[in-house]
Design a protein around this motif. Structure first.
Motif, PDB file in Angstrom:
ATOM      1  N   ALA A   1     -12.372   3.461   9.456  1.00  0.00           N
ATOM      2  CA  ALA A   1     -12.870   2.221  10.057  1.00  0.00           C
ATOM      3  C   ALA A   1     -12.963   2.301  11.573  1.00  0.00           C
ATOM      4  CB  ALA A   1     -11.972   1.054   9.660  1.00  0.00           C
ATOM      5  N   THR A   2     -12.138   3.135  12.200  1.00  0.00           N
ATOM      6  CA  THR A   2     -12.100   3.203  13.669  1.00  0.00           C
ATOM      7  C   THR A   2     -12.793   4.438  14.226  1.00  0.00           C
ATOM      8  OG1 THR A   2      -9.927   4.308  13.623  1.00  0.00           O
ATOM      9  CG2 THR A   2      -9.941   1.895  13.769  1.00  0.00           C
ATOM     10  N   ALA A   3     -13.474   5.180  13.396  1.00  0.00           N
ATOM     11  CA  ALA A   3     -14.105   6.422  13.855  1.00  0.00           C
ATOM     12  C   ALA A   3     -15.124   6.182  14.963  1.00  0.00           C
ATOM     13  CB  ALA A   3     -14.772   7.134  12.678  1.00  0.00           C
ATOM     14  N   HIS A   4     -15.727   4.974  14.991  1.00  0.00           N
ATOM     15  CA  HIS A   4     -16.762   4.680  15.994  1.00  0.00           C
ATOM     16  C   HIS A   4     -16.182   4.274  17.337  1.00  0.00           C
ATOM     17  CE1 HIS A   4     -15.499   0.733  14.579  1.00  0.00           C
ATOM     18  NE2 HIS A   4     -16.062   0.198  15.643  1.00  0.00           N
ATOM     19  N   ILE A   5     -14.866   4.022  17.404  1.00  0.00           N
ATOM     20  CA  ILE A   5     -14.243   3.552  18.642  1.00  0.00           C
ATOM     21  C   ILE A   5     -13.895   4.745  19.526  1.00  0.00           C
ATOM     22  CG2 ILE A   5     -12.278   2.320  19.628  1.00  0.00           C
ATOM     23  CD1 ILE A   5     -12.076   0.748  17.033  1.00  0.00           C
ATOM     24  N   PRO A   6     -14.309   4.742  20.803  1.00  0.00           N
ATOM     25  CA  PRO A   6     -13.962   5.843  21.712  1.00  0.00           C
ATOM     26  C   PRO A   6     -12.500   5.755  22.121  1.00  0.00           C
ATOM     27  CG  PRO A   6     -15.126   4.140  22.909  1.00  0.00           C
ATOM     28  CD  PRO A   6     -15.135   3.715  21.456  1.00  0.00           C
ATOM     29  N   LEU A   7     -11.604   6.154  21.208  1.00  0.00           N
ATOM     30  CA  LEU A   7     -10.184   5.974  21.415  1.00  0.00           C
ATOM     31  C   LEU A   7      -9.680   6.666  22.670  1.00  0.00           C
ATOM     32  CD1 LEU A   7      -7.639   4.738  20.173  1.00  0.00           C
ATOM     33  CD2 LEU A   7      -7.274   6.873  18.938  1.00  0.00           C
ATOM     34  N   ASP A   8     -10.276   7.802  23.016  1.00  0.00           N
ATOM     35  CA  ASP A   8      -9.817   8.540  24.197  1.00  0.00           C
ATOM     36  C   ASP A   8      -9.975   7.735  25.474  1.00  0.00           C
ATOM     37  OD1 ASP A   8      -9.127  10.661  22.663  1.00  0.00           O
ATOM     38  OD2 ASP A   8     -10.932  11.820  23.045  1.00  0.00           O
ATOM     39  N   THR A   9     -10.798   6.699  25.453  1.00  0.00           N
ATOM     40  CA  THR A   9     -11.011   5.908  26.665  1.00  0.00           C
ATOM     41  C   THR A   9     -10.114   4.671  26.711  1.00  0.00           C
ATOM     42  OG1 THR A   9     -12.755   4.515  25.695  1.00  0.00           O
ATOM     43  CG2 THR A   9     -13.420   6.613  26.677  1.00  0.00           C
ATOM     44  N   LEU A  10      -9.384   4.394  25.629  1.00  0.00           N
ATOM     45  CA  LEU A  10      -8.530   3.213  25.618  1.00  0.00           C
ATOM     46  C   LEU A  10      -7.368   3.349  26.594  1.00  0.00           C
ATOM     47  CD1 LEU A  10      -8.294   2.245  21.844  1.00  0.00           C
ATOM     48  CD2 LEU A  10      -9.505   1.051  23.661  1.00  0.00           C
ATOM     49  N   LEU A  11      -6.755   4.537  26.588  1.00  0.00           N
ATOM     50  CA  LEU A  11      -5.604   4.782  27.447  1.00  0.00           C
ATOM     51  C   LEU A  11      -5.751   6.141  28.095  1.00  0.00           C
ATOM     52  CD1 LEU A  11      -2.824   3.560  25.009  1.00  0.00           C
ATOM     53  CD2 LEU A  11      -3.548   2.403  27.083  1.00  0.00           C
ATOM     54  N   ALA A  12      -5.593   6.196  29.401  1.00  0.00           N
ATOM     55  CA  ALA A  12      -5.756   7.460  30.119  1.00  0.00           C
ATOM     56  C   ALA A  12      -4.751   8.498  29.687  1.00  0.00           C
ATOM     57  CB  ALA A  12      -5.636   7.229  31.628  1.00  0.00           C
ATOM     58  N   SER A  13      -3.619   8.077  29.108  1.00  0.00           N
ATOM     59  CA  SER A  13      -2.592   9.024  28.714  1.00  0.00           C
ATOM     60  C   SER A  13      -3.036   9.929  27.577  1.00  0.00           C
ATOM     61  CB  SER A  13      -1.327   8.275  28.282  1.00  0.00           C
ATOM     62  OG  SER A  13      -1.597   7.404  27.214  1.00  0.00           O
ATOM     63  N   HIS A  14      -4.169   9.623  26.953  1.00  0.00           N
ATOM     64  CA  HIS A  14      -4.665  10.468  25.877  1.00  0.00           C
ATOM     65  C   HIS A  14      -5.421  11.680  26.419  1.00  0.00           C
ATOM     66  CE1 HIS A  14      -3.718   8.106  22.278  1.00  0.00           C
ATOM     67  NE2 HIS A  14      -3.836   7.081  23.085  1.00  0.00           N
ATOM     68  N   ARG A  15      -5.582  11.761  27.729  1.00  0.00           N
ATOM     69  CA  ARG A  15      -6.366  12.849  28.299  1.00  0.00           C
ATOM     70  C   ARG A  15      -5.450  13.894  28.913  1.00  0.00           C
ATOM     71  NH1 ARG A  15     -10.453   8.995  31.751  1.00  0.00           N
ATOM     72  NH2 ARG A  15     -11.333   7.825  30.007  1.00  0.00           N
ATOM     73  N   LYS A  16      -5.633  15.152  28.546  1.00  0.00           N
ATOM     74  CA  LYS A  16      -4.790  16.215  29.071  1.00  0.00           C
ATOM     75  C   LYS A  16      -5.029  16.412  30.558  1.00  0.00           C
ATOM     76  CE  LYS A  16      -3.345  20.981  28.321  1.00  0.00           C
ATOM     77  NZ  LYS A  16      -3.461  22.197  27.503  1.00  0.00           N
ATOM     78  N   ASP A  17      -6.248  16.141  31.034  1.00  0.00           N
ATOM     79  CA  ASP A  17      -6.533  16.362  32.431  1.00  0.00           C
ATOM     80  C   ASP A  17      -6.039  15.230  33.315  1.00  0.00           C
ATOM     81  OD1 ASP A  17     -10.066  15.300  32.530  1.00  0.00           O
ATOM     82  OD2 ASP A  17      -8.268  14.404  31.633  1.00  0.00           O
ATOM     83  N   ASN A  18      -5.409  14.222  32.700  1.00  0.00           N
ATOM     84  CA  ASN A  18      -4.877  13.124  33.477  1.00  0.00           C
ATOM     85  C   ASN A  18      -3.555  12.643  32.884  1.00  0.00           C
ATOM     86  OD1 ASN A  18      -4.664  11.075  35.371  1.00  0.00           O
ATOM     87  ND2 ASN A  18      -5.891   9.641  34.178  1.00  0.00           N
ATOM     88  N   PRO A  19      -2.559  13.532  32.748  1.00  0.00           N
ATOM     89  CA  PRO A  19      -1.290  13.127  32.166  1.00  0.00           C
ATOM     90  C   PRO A  19      -0.592  12.134  33.064  1.00  0.00           C
ATOM     91  CG  PRO A  19      -1.096  15.297  33.149  1.00  0.00           C
ATOM     92  CD  PRO A  19      -2.547  14.931  33.226  1.00  0.00           C
TER      93      PRO A  19
END
Length: 266
Positions: free
Chosen positions: A246-264
C-alpha cells in the motif's frame, strides 16, 4: 525574528531550536528562568524569543506566567509522516482488531524510533511514547527491527553510542546487542520483555519499501502474556506485506533525512 545575533557561534535559528527543545522531555509548563537554563541562553534572549514564539502560537503562556508548547506545534507535527500514517492506519487498526493487542508503526529518526501510528484498547500495558513521540532503538522490539534490518552503517554507528538503560533487563553491552541484532536479522522478527517498561513485552517485524527497510511494525502486550508471542507472527507478517504494497508509491526516503546514508543525523 527581530534582533541581531550577539552570541558568536549561535544563530537565531539555533536559539529558537534550543528554546523549543527545553520542552522535549517535559510535560509540565516551564518558567522563563528554567527555559533559559535548559536552552543555555541569557535571560534577555530567552525572554525575547519566548515572547515571539508565543505570539506565533508555538508556545502558550499560562495564567501563572509559565509556558508550554502551543497547539500550533501539535498541528505542524501532525504533518510529519502523514502520508505514511494515513495510508498505513487502516492496517494498523486492523492488526489491533485481529489481535486485541496494542499495534504500532515506527520509522527511524536519527538514533530513535519515531512513533507514526498506534492503535490500542483498554488493556493496561505500560506505554513509553505517544504518536509523534520517540522510543529507544535498543530496548523496543520495533526499535531493534530498525537496527537489525537497516543498512550496516546504522547499526555500527549506534553501537558506538552511550546506550541508554531503561530497565534492569535492557541490553546495553554493544557486543551482546550486536549479536542479538544479527540473530533478529536471521530469524526475521524481534521480541523484547520488560526491556523498555517493566510489565510490557513486544514483538515486531520489518515493513519493506522498494526492497529496503521502511518501518517497524509491532505489538505491545502485557509481560504476563509474553510466553506465546510468536503466535502473532503470521498476522504481523501478513499486515507488514499489506502495508508494504500500500505504501510503495510513497517516497519514504524523503520523509526523514535520517534514512539517507549521505546525511546521517546520529
Amino acid at each position: 525574528m527581530a534582533g541581531g545575533n550577539r552570541e558568536p557561534g549561535r544563530t537565531v535559528t539555533s536559539k529558537v531550536i534550543a528554546v523549543l527543545g527545553a520542552f522535549e522531555h517535559n510535560v509540565r509548563p516551564l518558567g522563563l528562568t528554567e527555559i533559559a537554563e535548559r536552552a543555555g541562553l541569557p535571560a534577555s534572549t530567552t525572554h525575547r524569543l519566548v515572547a515571539e514564539l508565543t505570539e506565533g502560537e508555538l508556545l502558550s503562556r499560562k495564567e501563572d506566567g509559565s509556558y508550554q508548547l502551543g497547539l500550533r506545534i501539535w498541528e505542524l507535527a501532525q504533518n510529519t509522516g502523514r502520508q505514511l500514517r494515513d495510508t498505513a492506519r487502516p492496517f494498523v487498526q486492523e492488526l489491533f482488531a485481529l489481535t486485541g493487542e496494542t499495534a504500532q508503526l515506527v520509522v527511524r529518526d536519527k538514533n530513535e524510533a519515531l512513533l507514526i501510528d498506534r492503535a490500542y484498547g483498554p488493556k493496561k500495558v505500560p506505554r513509553s511514547a505517544r504518536v509523534g513521540g520517540r522510543m529507544p532503538l535498543n530496548s523496543t522490539a520495533v526499535g531493534k527491527i530498525l537496527l537489525a534490518f537497516d543498512e550496516p552503517w546504522v547499526r555500527q554507528s549506534y553501537l558506538k553510542l552511550d546506550i541508554h538503560k531503561s530497565t534492569s533487563k535492557t541490553i546495553v553491552d554493544p557486543q551482546i546487542l550486536n549479536r542479538q541484532l544479527k540473530h533478529i536479522n536471521e530469524q526475521g522478527y524481534s521480541i523484547t520483555i520488560d526491556e523498555q517498561r517493566v510489565g510490557a513485552a513486544s514483538i515486531a517485524v520489518p515493513v519493506w519499501h522498494t526492497g529496503k527497510l521502511g518501518a517497524g511494525l509491532g505489538l505491545v502486550i502485557p509481560s504476563a502474556n509474553a510466553a506465546n508471542m510468536e503466535r502473532y507472527l503470521p498476522v504481523l507478517q501478513a499486515t507488514s506485506e499489506r502495508i508494504t504494497r500500500a505504501t510503495a508509491h510513497i517516497p519514504l526516503d524523503t520523509l526523514l533525512a535520517s534514512h539517507r546514508k549521505d546525511n546521517p543525523r546520529g
